[in-house]
Design an enzyme around this catalytic site. Structure first.
Site, PDB file in Angstrom:
ATOM      1  N   THR A  70       0.845  -1.204   0.000  1.00 57.72           N
ATOM      2  CA  THR A  70       0.000   0.000   0.000  1.00 57.72           C
ATOM      3  C   THR A  70       0.878   1.251   0.000  1.00 57.72           C
ATOM      4  OG1 THR A  70      -1.792  -1.155   1.139  1.00 57.72           O
ATOM      5  CG2 THR A  70      -1.768   1.256   1.320  1.00 57.72           C
ATOM      6  N   HIS A 195       3.643 -10.537   2.505  1.00 59.11           N
ATOM      7  CA  HIS A 195       2.710 -11.475   3.147  1.00 59.11           C
ATOM      8  C   HIS A 195       1.815 -12.213   2.157  1.00 59.11           C
ATOM      9  CE1 HIS A 195      -1.253  -9.179   3.410  1.00 59.11           C
ATOM     10  NE2 HIS A 195      -0.449  -8.168   3.149  1.00 59.11           N
ATOM     11  N   CYS A 314     -11.189  -6.002   2.380  1.00 59.43           N
ATOM     12  CA  CYS A 314     -11.820  -4.693   2.592  1.00 59.43           C
ATOM     13  C   CYS A 314     -13.302  -4.759   2.236  1.00 59.43           C
ATOM     14  CB  CYS A 314     -11.160  -3.613   1.743  1.00 59.43           C
ATOM     15  SG  CYS A 314      -9.472  -3.938   1.333  1.00 59.43           S
TER      16      CYS A 314
HETATM   17  N1  PLP Z   1      -2.480  -4.729  -4.123  1.00 60.62           N
HETATM   18  C1  PLP Z   1      -3.118  -5.903  -4.155  1.00 60.62           C
HETATM   19  C2  PLP Z   1      -3.529  -6.482  -5.468  1.00 60.62           C
HETATM   20  C3  PLP Z   1      -3.412  -6.574  -2.972  1.00 60.62           C
HETATM   21  O1  PLP Z   1      -4.045  -7.736  -3.013  1.00 60.62           O
HETATM   22  C4  PLP Z   1      -2.993  -5.992  -1.749  1.00 60.62           C
HETATM   23  C5  PLP Z   1      -3.323  -6.641  -0.461  1.00 60.62           C
HETATM   24  O2  PLP Z   1      -4.460  -6.666  -0.053  1.00 60.62           O
HETATM   25  C6  PLP Z   1      -2.306  -4.778  -1.779  1.00 60.62           C
HETATM   26  C7  PLP Z   1      -2.071  -4.172  -2.986  1.00 60.62           C
HETATM   27  C8  PLP Z   1      -1.815  -4.128  -0.520  1.00 60.62           C
HETATM   28  O3  PLP Z   1      -0.756  -4.870   0.041  1.00 60.62           O
HETATM   29  P1  PLP Z   1      -0.291  -4.628   1.557  1.00 60.62           P
HETATM   30  O4  PLP Z   1      -1.150  -5.538   2.390  1.00 60.62           O
HETATM   31  O5  PLP Z   1       1.156  -5.031   1.597  1.00 60.62           O
HETATM   32  O6  PLP Z   1      -0.482  -3.209   1.864  1.00 60.62           O
END
Ligand code: PLP
Length: 371
Positions: A70, A195, A314
């Site tokens: 993110t 993760h 989410c």
């Molecule tokens: N982009 C995608 C396609 C994701 O699936 C996720 C995770 O939910 C993210 C971005 C965000 O990753 P992070 O959990 O490392 O912030």
């Protein structure tokens, strides 16, 4: 519990926990300090960096570690907009992750122009849709490799080439693709997260083509070549490195396993289920399906010992129908009748078949009560 939520997060690999342990337990030194201990920690971080870069597999760039994908995505979008004020437009897809869409909304509120391209019923861009909105006003095109909700694979190499045609950069969110689907050459910026590949949470990375680095987003001590400040955690970096190395080394083996699991799940589910999004252009560890009349939220609470979801974590939390399923053209009712089963390296065929059989039976029982 049968864990079928691999797109939300993945179990930590034993090799990852092993790689993290010395840095989490004994070696507490600051990797940015000049002491011998500090230099040892810094060296471990550089090993991890090489491992993450090797798993990404692109030439001509390097990664900076971040606190999450993110953060990497926020940085890429906002830092590129800041770096190229003469280009005021950002193009993205309606089905991107909230990290992209909400960053775009933030930029829009500050004067950027954002184009959100619609997608077809298969979850893919319509031919010519990108070309139609590209010109020299575009700073960046942001598209994900593998969609987190429906698993469809976008032609990132083609999208990058088209973006470059007007001098725009291309950001690829490869969070769900790393180690699973080869990242094609072309993107200038690539966001990944540990993760989702059996590594620790709260560490991501932004791969940057040399010369395409966004303006710094987190300011402070000047770590990561002055691009991303903040003391790095050797434990988290070592864990990410080990996870990336495993993902790259086991890519084919993991894929064969997931192909088998997909077939077994489809057979166990039986009739009446419809796959959301393209089946052909898809990572098969994502099975997003719907069934007419199904109350998916109730199904999840009826089957508490099976971990699966409505879409993204989410979307499941907010109670709002998924923006991805709505973008496919599904009605609210169809979106609320959809579930996502995510499986991978540590899922056994037996547990998946058991879960799919019980999900199918519980869905049919709902229909019997309704009839
Ligand atoms: N982009 C995608 C396609 C994701 O699936 C996720 C995770 O939910 C993210 C971005 C965000 O990753 P992070 O959990 O490392 O912030």
């Amino acid at each position: 519990m049968i864990y079928l939520d691999y797109q939300a997060t993945t179990p930590v690999a034993p090799e990852v926990a092993e790689a993290m342990r010395p840095w989490a337990e004994d070696h507490f030194s600051n990797p940015h300090s000049p002491s011998r201990w500090g230099r040892e920690a810094a060296a471990a971080i550089e090993v991890a960096r090489d491992q993450v870069e090797a798993a990404i597999g692109l030439s001509g760039g390097s990664v900076a570690f971040t606190g999450s994908a993110t953060e990497a995505i926020n940085w890429a979008l906002k830092g590129t907009a800041e770096r190229t004020p003469e280009r005021n437009r950002i193009v993205t897809l309606a089905t991107e992750h909230a990290a992209v869409l909400d960053s775009c909304e933030w930029l829009e509120a500050r004067g950027s122009e954002v184009v959100r391209l619609p997608i077809g019923p298969d979850g893919l861009l319509e031919p010519g849709a990108l070309e139609a909105v590209l010109d020299e006003r575009v700073a960046l095109v942001a598209a994900m490799l593998v969609n987190n909700e429906i698993g469809v694979i976008h032609p990132i190499g083609d999208i990058a080439e088209t973006a470059h045609g007007v001098g725009a950069l291309m950001l690829c969110d490869a969070v769900q693709g790393l180690g699973r689907v080869k990242i094609p050459e072309g993107p200038d910026l690539v966001a990944v997260s540990a993760h989702k590949v059996h590594g620790p949470k709260a560490i991501g990375a932004l791969w940057m083509r040399q010369g395409a680095e966004p303006a710094p987003f987190v300011h402070g001590g000047g770590q990561e070549r002055g691009l991303r400040s903040g003391t790095l955690s050797p434990a988290m970096c070592a864990g990410f490195g080990a996870a990336a190395k495993l993902a790259a080394g086991r890519s084919r083996q993991d894929r064969e396993h997931v192909d088998q699991l997909w077939k077994a799940a489809i057979a166990a589910l039986g009739e009446g289920w419809i796959v959301n999004g393209s089946v052909d252009h898809r990572y098969p560890g994502n099975l997003n399906i719907r069934r007419d009349g199904l109350d998916a939220a109730r199904l999840i609470s009826d089957l508490r010992d099976i971990a699966f979801s409505l879409g993204s974590a989410c979307a499941s939390g907010s109670g709002r129908p998924s923006h991805v399923l709505r973008a496919l053209g599904l009605s609210d009712a169809q979106a609320r009748s959809s579930i996502r089963l995510g499986f991978g390296r540590y899922t056994s065929q037996d547990e998946l078949v058991d879960a799919a059989t019980r999900i199918d039976a519980a869905a049919r029982a709902q229909q019997d009560v309704a009839a």
